[in-house]
Design an enzyme around this catalytic site. Sequence first.
Site, short mmCIF file in Angstrom:
data_model
loop_
_atom_site.label_atom_id
_atom_site.label_comp_id
_atom_site.label_asym_id
_atom_site.label_seq_id
_atom_site.Cartn_x
_atom_site.Cartn_y
_atom_site.Cartn_z
N ASP A 491 0.85 -1.19 0.00
CA ASP A 491 0.00 0.00 0.00
C ASP A 491 0.89 1.25 0.00
O ASP A 491 2.12 1.16 0.15
CB ASP A 491 -0.89 -0.05 1.25
CG ASP A 491 -2.04 0.95 1.21
OD1 ASP A 491 -2.24 1.61 0.18
OD2 ASP A 491 -2.75 1.05 2.23
N GLU A 494 2.47 5.18 -4.09
CA GLU A 494 2.33 6.10 -5.22
C GLU A 494 3.59 6.92 -5.51
O GLU A 494 3.71 7.37 -6.65
CB GLU A 494 1.15 7.05 -4.97
CG GLU A 494 -0.21 6.39 -5.02
CD GLU A 494 -0.48 5.49 -3.82
OE1 GLU A 494 -1.14 4.45 -3.99
OE2 GLU A 494 0.00 5.80 -2.70
N ASP A 1322 -62.82 4.82 -57.81
CA ASP A 1322 -63.27 3.48 -57.41
C ASP A 1322 -63.20 2.56 -58.63
O ASP A 1322 -62.93 3.00 -59.76
CB ASP A 1322 -64.71 3.61 -56.89
CG ASP A 1322 -65.19 2.38 -56.13
OD1 ASP A 1322 -64.38 1.47 -55.87
OD2 ASP A 1322 -66.39 2.36 -55.77
N GLU A 1325 -59.53 -1.63 -60.36
CA GLU A 1325 -58.61 -2.78 -60.28
C GLU A 1325 -58.06 -3.23 -61.64
O GLU A 1325 -56.99 -3.85 -61.61
CB GLU A 1325 -59.33 -3.95 -59.58
CG GLU A 1325 -59.60 -3.72 -58.11
CD GLU A 1325 -60.70 -2.69 -57.84
OE1 GLU A 1325 -60.60 -1.99 -56.84
OE2 GLU A 1325 -61.64 -2.58 -58.66
N ASP A 1429 -65.31 -2.54 -49.59
CA ASP A 1429 -66.75 -2.76 -49.36
C ASP A 1429 -66.94 -3.82 -48.29
O ASP A 1429 -67.27 -4.98 -48.57
CB ASP A 1429 -67.42 -3.16 -50.68
CG ASP A 1429 -67.32 -2.05 -51.72
OD1 ASP A 1429 -67.07 -0.89 -51.34
OD2 ASP A 1429 -67.46 -2.36 -52.92
#
Length: 1759
Positions: A491, A494, A1322, A1325, A1429
């Site tokens: 310990d 440092e 309408d 298609e 429809d």
Amino acid sequence: MGRRRFSGLEVILMVIFALMFAIAIALLVLFVTGVPGTIKDETTEVFVPQCPNIALAERVDCFPDAGASKRRCQERGCCWQPLDERNVPWCFFSTNHGYIVESVEQPDPYVMKAHLKRMTSPSLFGADIQELSFQAEMQSSNRLRFKISDAHMQRFEVPHEHVNSLSKHPTTPINNTLEITHKPFGLVVRRKENNKVLFDTRMGPLVFADQFLQLSAKLPSDNIYGLGEHVHRQFRHDINWKTWPIFTRDAFPNGGTHNLYGHYPFFLCLEDTSGKSFGVFLMNSNAMEVTLQPAPAVTYRTIGGILDFYVLFGDTPEQVVQEFLELIGRPVIPPYWSLGFQLSRWDYGSLSEVKKTVERNREVNLPYEIQYTDIDYMEDKKDFTYDKVKFSELPQFADYLHEKGQKYILILDPAIATSTRVGGAPYESFDRGTEKKAWVTEKDGNTPLLGEVWPGETVFPDYTSQNCIDWWVDEYERFSRKIKHDALWIDMNEVANFKKGSTKGCDDNNLNYPPYTPKIIDEVMYSKTLCMDAKQAWGNHYDVHSLYGYSMVLATEKALQRVFGGNRTLMLTRSSFPGVGKYSGHWLGDNAANWNDIKWAIPGMLEFGLFGIPYIGADICGFFDDSSEELCRRWMQVGAFYPFSRNHNAQGYKPQDPAAYGAGSLLVESSKHYLRIRYTLLPYLYTLFFKASTTGETVVRPLMHEFYSDKATWDVDRQFLWGKHLLITPVLDPGVVMLDAYIPDALWYDYETMKPLAERRQKIKLHLPGDKLGLHIRGGAVLPTQKAAVTTTYSRRNPMGLIIALDDKAQAAGELFWDDGDSRDTVKKGNYIHYKFTVLHVLFIRRLSLTLGETYLVRWEVVQEEYQRVDCHPEEHADEAKCKGRGCIWKTSNIDRVPWCYYPKDYGYHVRLNEGTMSGFWVEIIRNKRYQSRAHSESRDIDILHVQVTYHSSSMLQFKIWDPATDRYEVPVPLSVPTVPNTNEDERLYKVLYKSDPFGIQVIRKSTGTTIWDSAVPGFTFTDMFIQVSTRLSSKYIYGFGETEHSTYKHDLNYHTWGMFAKDQPPGYKMNCYGVHPFYMGLETTTDAHGVLLLNSNAMDVTFQPMPALTYRTVGGILDFYMVLGPTPENVVQQYTALIGRPVLPAYWSLGFQLCRYGYANDKEIADLYTQMRAAGIPYDVQYADIDYMKQQLDFVLDPEFAGLPSLVNDMRKEGMRFIFILDPAISGNETNYPAYDRGKAADVFIKWPKKLSDDIVWGKVWPDYPNVAVNESLDWDTQVELYRAYTAFPDFFRNATAKWWHQEIMDFYQTTIKFDGLWIDMNEPASFVHGTVGGQCLGDPLLEKPLYMPFLESKHLGLNHKTLCMNSEQILSDGTPVRHYDVHSLYGWSHTKPTYDALLNVTGRRGIVVTRSTYPSSGKWAGHWLGDNNASWDQLYKSIIGMMEFSLFGIPYTGADICGFFNTAKYEMCLRWMQLGAFYPYSRNHNGKGNPRQDPVAWNSTFAEASRKVLNIRYTLLPYLYTLMYEAHTEGNTVVRPLLHEFTKERTTWDIHKQFLWGPALLITPALDPGATQVEAYVPDARWYDYHTAKDVKVRGKKVWMNTPMDHINLHIRGGYILPWQKPENTTYYSRKNPLGLIVALSDNGTAQGLFFWDDGDGIDTVEKRQYLLTSYAVKSNTLSGRILHSGLFEADHLILGIVKVWGISTTITEVTLTDVTETVHPLTPQYNADAQELIIDATAISVRVDQGFTITWRASV
């Protein structure tokens, strides 16, 4: 007297004086005039900084020290540009600082050298080094080193023990990786595989002075991890100008930017979701700082040494760590026993107290391995001594522990006392060290430097000196004979000193006070350590300070080897440097008992995993302060999974060992539970340490190392992994039992229940009561285990077990490393066992006892071969002979629906040629002729095909398969693909492979490895009139394909087939309807989503099967697939609409309620309806007229019964209403004076036969009647058609002439007959009441009318021309190309839509709306759609939700169903519930059919009318929100009607929901859909939700609930965190749009919210494109609502003022509200607060604040 003569010396002095005087004058003038940026250098040339025009984020700080000013900045030759924020440098480098390259040489391909010379420029801190040496080398294929040093003088370099011993293995030429720029000098480091720039120093100059070195580099991403040692509150760095000092220091880890115990100038950068990463290590031990900035970039500033960089390349983050550890040294394998739980504290006070602690924890049967003593065991805190009074029995203490299988560890500090021992006895350790000259000295090199640490005055060992190392080893050996122990803890290294520098202080020189001091704690170099001019063997302490701990570790390793010999033992150090992990572990220092430190320990551990110290942990329960029971309990839980698991606390605080909290306490029981799990898994943990030691793998692992492709993991640092397979999710906050946990993208099993989690790649709520943490095992893991015991001495004797957790592929793998647990170098010597486990197709297994050294095989199978079959005879009446005649296999099955006739595995095509580019690849494939062809003479095989795969963008690709020998029909619908394909593999979310035999394409999501398309499936067929391709799917979650009625939103994959071919067919189960959308969205098990479009318009079907797989079959064209990669469902729609075209923005009024009926007898019925609706006060914007208004149902001709309609329409429009008329495409040919037909015929606009067959029109019959007939409607339908219906011609809308003709007819009708605002088209298609043509005899090839394979269509036995035109009819594309109706039939409605839209806008001059029945991908660019429809039945309610959600996928958000049904008589309750549901259709229209009673809201009774008014008022209130959603759909492609799974993808419950839906992200709609319902079951997603009606928080989330739903009520909920704009409703939008704008602010859990508001004139053309709109964002944070104007382009007439703001979720009474307007005027407002609802109402109407000018509203609670 003669003139005096001056000596030579005097003359020289006078000249020098004159020169100095001139310079002084010049400097004075310069100072007074303040000429900016011109400073003379030593050559007397004027230096003019060249200031770059760069982004703020790229500025490199030229004034990192304090005191920057304009003058001082310019003195440095830098650029001064102050800002209104301080973190961005005001003073930054010019481009003419730095060095230039004078010469470059390359002695071999792997080495590069250069000579650098400093550019003439002012100095920052003086002593700049003029000439530098640069050397770079590729040391291996994954490691680049470059070094910059003084060209003429040796400078300090780190004497690294491991790095210096490395051998080099260069294999990659350096030029592939490194590039040098010459003036100024710069480096560019690239990834050799893709040339990506990783480290680019050209952004700032190199600075190299004696005591200031700086280098900046731009990085490719902001995913930066590492740098240390600090407390980083998050693992992924904040790069917003953060500066981190690096210099070892005894400091408290309190969460600031303090430099702590270790020195780690290493970071890892994750480049992107590919996982590719790199690391950068600066080998420099001087004090330094590292700045991270948003460019992203990094700047290093160090004050000594050299610049010695290592760049490490990896394909994953884990590989980078492995490369770094190969460089600095891989970590030691700790002894097995050191993985047990450990107890310690500073100052037990006596050995008897230590033993009490040991005994009480033994008594509770706590797994507990190691006991420590801190410095209190020493005599007066002196190393190598023990207190013979309080610790008199310490010599026997290790034996006491060993008796129960436990270990003992003690501490030593480096500082050695100078004082004598107790009683005046000599302190021999000090004396011997003095004799050996073992101490760090003062600058004279002789006098020991004195400081003060725990024992008082001390000296400091110089571990860089051999004399010191010898002394240390000797002292430790002597001490170990006195005190037996098992390992060592070092310990204070440092090195720590309680004096500043020394007892004498420190001299004033450039080492103790350098020209620049990094931003270290105290900003004094010698604070709490030694003077920087102190001397050590390696050099000045200035250079080697941060190596003190490292050198102590090296010395201690020698001491441990001396004492423990062949035993491995353990070392634990506080101070560290790269390479320490080779010998030692580390703990995270002197933390405190608080909830921050328990959190911050996890990023700390993860970082030390990067740094090569996997044996890491924090002091459990905290070192300083008293730990509460809850904190310590939660810390013991997570600490049980620290690799280094130690409970340690400080002097003077309450004991915190588990037993101290009481035997039987929740803390004790919880601690035992998780420590037992730890001990059970120690074989796995030990194996991880073996892997770390041998390969460099991490032990504690960030989620992003395993799941780097998931961006959500990049920030996860409150959870961690053990290796690949164990996920730890601790509770880290007080009072928490429900925790948000991220579940990565894998299959996970709850460790304790063994149950798999349903969720993945999402946050979930974990219920973790006080005794629980989250613990999950990853599917695919084989974890070795042993039964736990109180110590490893006993647990290691138990039999081994395995936990086997299967992954998604029913596979698993794992390893076990095993040795004696204690001996040194067992791997090196081969004294170990290493098992590898592989498991295929097994169940989850636990408690399997295995004996080491034996070999085991466990085998079992799971088979459903039948589900892999691809149908070879999808038509009816298959038999064995027919099957084998096709070259297929016949085999019966007992499984329902499994095909008995199926393809052989190699049936299809194989690859013959291939060619790849950066943007895709091309292959040629050839049919496998081994098998009988499916072709007939009429439909030939195409044996050779070409395949092109194109990477259009990072998220979109195309693969196209066609016949190279024949021009086949391709869909003429233009798509928006990027003009230039993507060539950057790293950017792409996908990778594409192909398989050769049979040929197939695989598309793999790179981030997850999920295969989302795999057409390497038997059965690929390509003939002239039959094409089939199958693909495996990534999951069973498939949505889309249309148009047909689906009973669930998610497809059922149990052998269902759906046909697609446009047809006049009311919705019905498995009946192909009006539109064709061959697009699906797939939701992967990882929660990622993708979309696939087949651009083919021929008749087709798709079949799902449970494999899961999908088979397409089409009767013509080519295969042209487009795939988008999301990854979210909403992203899929955004990307798909970017491809096909964004949806049209409808007129605002078209969002109002609409009424229509087929069967109005005259205009009076419409007028009466209008009057009744107005009288009832029901909001209503649009009235329609169906074909009743036409004379004889002729387009553009008004019936006499409707003669008053033009006047009625004008009157209604004056009152704010709008009118829409129907137009059908079919034009009667039997009239003698019918301009529409006459002009059309003259312009040749009608569909005809091919000229080779006839030049006549292809006649059909639709609604128009013969002239002058009275229709008897009592006759059957076919008779009526034959007797009364006229011949009709069908405009060919592909032709340019047809669009002109159609526009002219519409304009004439508008100008001469009647006004209108929108058009309804309408029957397109196209529909015909005869089959093929009048008379039924289609000319030409009969196979086109009824092909050899008839897809799964309604009435398919009648052929393709059923209820439409002959397939041999010819149409002409706009470029003049003739095409067969066979190919383009399903595009008729698509071709009809754009000419109608263009005509509407041109004729009316306003935006309006077009509604079309037949659609194809991209129709949404021009029109909305209704669902056809339908029937007046209850099932149609929920099916309409499915239909709307599907059209959201298809890019047509303006959609809805006929409210109350078209066919049959509506019932009261059903119609009322449908009105409530329909009020939330984007296209909200009540419409019914001829012959049925009225069903409009005023046709029933006052109760019905009132309920309708109530719900439509809600709709109108929220129209500003709906309109904003439509804007986002138009500009971004967002969905409007949104499935719950789009917002809550992580919640798998939402994947099946189709009876609830959202408006955008924030409004949840839960309608009643069943007769007699008074409650409805609803799922409440995991968010905060408010009841729209009451404003109350429902306090339910993430589960199903029953909601009350009385007849007049629909359940609506607003999501917390969102702001919805609203207006007071009126009878029409014309009036509601004039009202003030309100806001509903629904606060999130954290009190925030956000929203968007779009506004324009409501019906102007192209207002978005012309930027004639207002766009405002709103946000709430900290009790303040702010509005930010994103764009303001409104006309004055369209401006709004702010009205009422409703804030929901405020729990405290509000007493003060202020509004600050754009002029900063503060307006006090009166708050209305409802405590029960927690609703705050703020009315700002009176102050007339304009919405387009911004404002803030702040509210405050009572004190």
